[in-house]
Write a protein that holds these residues in place. Structure first.
Motif, short mmCIF file in Angstrom:
data_model
loop_
_atom_site.label_atom_id
_atom_site.label_comp_id
_atom_site.label_asym_id
_atom_site.label_seq_id
_atom_site.Cartn_x
_atom_site.Cartn_y
_atom_site.Cartn_z
N UNK A 131 -28.82 -17.76 -25.15
CA UNK A 131 -27.98 -17.28 -24.11
C UNK A 131 -26.53 -18.03 -24.43
N UNK A 132 -25.74 -17.39 -23.43
CA UNK A 132 -24.09 -17.79 -23.68
C UNK A 132 -23.95 -19.26 -23.53
N UNK A 133 -24.83 -19.98 -22.54
CA UNK A 133 -24.18 -21.45 -22.71
C UNK A 133 -24.56 -22.02 -23.86
N UNK A 134 -25.87 -21.77 -24.40
CA UNK A 134 -26.16 -22.57 -25.63
C UNK A 134 -25.20 -22.21 -26.73
N UNK A 165 -27.08 -29.99 -30.07
CA UNK A 165 -26.86 -29.60 -28.59
C UNK A 165 -27.21 -28.39 -28.27
N UNK A 166 -27.07 -27.22 -29.16
CA UNK A 166 -27.23 -25.92 -28.74
C UNK A 166 -28.59 -25.56 -28.74
N UNK A 167 -29.42 -25.95 -29.58
CA UNK A 167 -30.76 -25.88 -29.48
C UNK A 167 -31.41 -26.45 -28.35
N UNK A 168 -31.06 -27.70 -27.92
CA UNK A 168 -31.72 -28.30 -26.63
C UNK A 168 -31.23 -27.30 -25.64
N UNK A 169 -30.03 -26.85 -25.22
CA UNK A 169 -29.77 -26.01 -24.07
C UNK A 169 -30.58 -24.89 -24.29
N UNK A 170 -30.54 -24.13 -25.31
CA UNK A 170 -31.63 -22.95 -25.45
C UNK A 170 -33.08 -23.28 -24.97
N UNK A 210 -17.19 -31.95 -21.90
CA UNK A 210 -17.54 -31.28 -23.21
C UNK A 210 -18.56 -30.14 -23.06
N UNK A 211 -19.10 -29.94 -21.63
CA UNK A 211 -19.72 -28.73 -21.65
C UNK A 211 -18.95 -27.52 -21.23
N UNK A 212 -19.66 -26.38 -21.45
CA UNK A 212 -18.74 -25.07 -21.12
C UNK A 212 -18.40 -25.23 -19.82
#
Length: 467
Positions: A131-134, A165-170, A210-212
């Protein structure tokens, strides 16, 4: 004639006296000579036992001298070392101070995802859509794009090995619907685990700035976690998910075939790195996890775990000065544990407790039912410590124990306590006492006879007390 007879008797008496005297002297000499070697041997043995005691015997009866924590000269903001099975604390420096943990936060994400897979709510082969956040998440990442599709396992490895980080958020968004919904799960788990200082703002450990922007928490409260809380979290990982090393001990991972290079594990201390030129100076025997962390506010952190000779330890260092320093300090902490402590089993599972071999169960065929310990109990003690001074206190709950009872029914507890030289605290742990066999209910006729016997016994005792 009479005179000669008297002379003969006198002569014979003298000869007998002389023979007895000579025999006595010879016997005395024989005894002296025969005792002399025994005396020499005894003295020799005594000398050997007091001055030349074998080294192995000396080691078995003398406790390792534990160096002070100050002698380690740890360059950290905080540190802690625990044995995860018992939860014993072996080293502590400011371990209750809440600090930014950086990517050590991901240990909670790892735990929750692995637990949901274990429960069957998700599968490692499930495919999720990014998704967008990741896709907008920065820092250490594998450059996921919105709409990319990958399995939970692929993203989990990217998180555990490359701290992506992106894999974690996903993963968080897939599990809970949104990252903030997942954060609530993280904070709930922290409370359940007994983590007293932990607060999670996101799934990664990034600073909120540092988060979106559109995905930041409304309260603005940053992620914090003490070294002790990190150790507690690691304890749950290694005990609830003993297969954790299938992910955390991977030295490198090719995430996509088109990627020009594999993901390299940020954990340089992995034993698997002992032959890797760049990392072999940091490789540590038995080390197979867990998680590094770094941000400007957290500095360099590391939660490590290693197992040697059947004992696993968990160490945490926070606020070190560099990526290398966190491993140098971790080595000091782990060496302190493995060099000075060892596990000692105090009681085995299903073992009889001396003095409490049975418990009385009313209306049972056999009223005295054997009881045993419900589980094993071990303490981590200084090497060579004498554990014969361990004290046991039994607390039985015989009131209300009425047949029938199934084997394994809890009928009380036994608490063991121990204070060893070199330890500041008294170690204490309680285990259940359980029935070792079924307690079947006696038949009505046996119960009747037993009641009659008890009646006459009480009657006799009553009469006896009158006199």
């Amino acid at each position: 004639m009479e005179l000669n007879l008297k002379h003969h008797k006198t002569l014979r008496a003298r000869q007998n006296f002389i023979r007895k005297s000579v025999a006595s002297v010879m016997l005395l000499n024989m005894l002296c000579f025969s005792l002399a070697p025994v005396t020499v041997l005894a003295e020799g043995e005594q000398t050997e036992s007091t001055s030349t005691k074998p080294a192995a015997v000396q080691a078995a009866t003398s406790t390792t001298k534990i160096p002070s924590v100050e002698a380690l000269d740890l360059q950290v903001r905080s540190a802690v070392l625990i044995e995860p099975v018992s939860g014993q604390i072996l080293l502590d420096i400011n371990s209750d101070v809440a600090l930014p943990p950086a990517s050590m936060t991901k240990m909670m994400t790892e735990y929750i995802v692995a637990d949901l897979v274990k429960q069957g709510k998700f599968a490692w082969d499930d495919v999720l859509t990014v998704q967008k956040n990741a896709a907008q998440t920065v820092g250490s990442r594998i450059f996921l794009a919105e709409g990319d599709q990958h399995t939970i396992k692929e993203l989990y490895i990217a998180m555990a090995v490359g701290s992506a980080n992106d894999a974690t958020v996903a993963l968080a968004e897939h599990v809970a619907g949104s990252e903030q919904a997942f954060v609530k799960m993280m904070n709930d788990e922290a409370k359940r685990m007994g983590m007293t200082t932990a607060h999670f703002a996101n799934s990664t450990g990034l600073s909120i700035a540092d988060m979106p922007k559109e995905f930041r928490p409304a309260d603005g409260q940053e992620t914090v976690m003490s070294a002790m809380d990190a150790a507690i979290l690691a304890k749950y990982i290694v005990t609830d998910h003993p297969d954790f090393a299938e992910f955390t001990a991977i030295p490198k991972y090719q995430f996509r075939k088109r990627d020009t290079a594999p993901i390299i594990n940020y954990n340089w201390m992995l034993e698997a790195n002992k032959n890797v030129t760049n990392f072999k100076q940091f490789a540590y025997e038995g080390l197979d996890g867990l998680k590094t962390g770094h941000t400007a506010s957290a500095l360099y952190c590391f939660t490590g775990t290693a197992e040697r000779n059947g004992m696993r330890l968990v160490s945490v260092v926070m606020g070190t000065s560099s990526d290398k320093a966190r491993f140098v300090e971790t080595r000091k902490v782990l060496d302190f544990g493995f060099n000075n402590f060892e596990p000692k089993q105090i009681i085995a599972p299903k073992a009889t407790v001396a003095g409490t071999e049975t418990v009385t169960v009313k209306k049972a065929k056999n009223t005295e039912v054997p009881v045993v310990s419900g589980e094993a109990l071990s303490f981590v003690v200084p090497k060579g410590a004498d554990t014969s001074t361990v004290e046991a206190k039994v607390n039985l709950t015989e009131e209300g124990l009425v047949a029938p009872l199934k084997q394994g029914t809890k009928v009380g507890t036994v608490t063991y306590s121990y204070k060893a030289d070199g330890l500041n605290e008294t170690l204490e742990k309680t285990v259940d006492l359980i029935t070792a066999e079924d307690a079947d209910k006696a038949g009505w006729f046996k119960l009747l006879l037993r009641a009659i016997g008890e009646f006459f016994s009480d009657l006799f005792n009553g009469i006896k007390n009158l006199f």
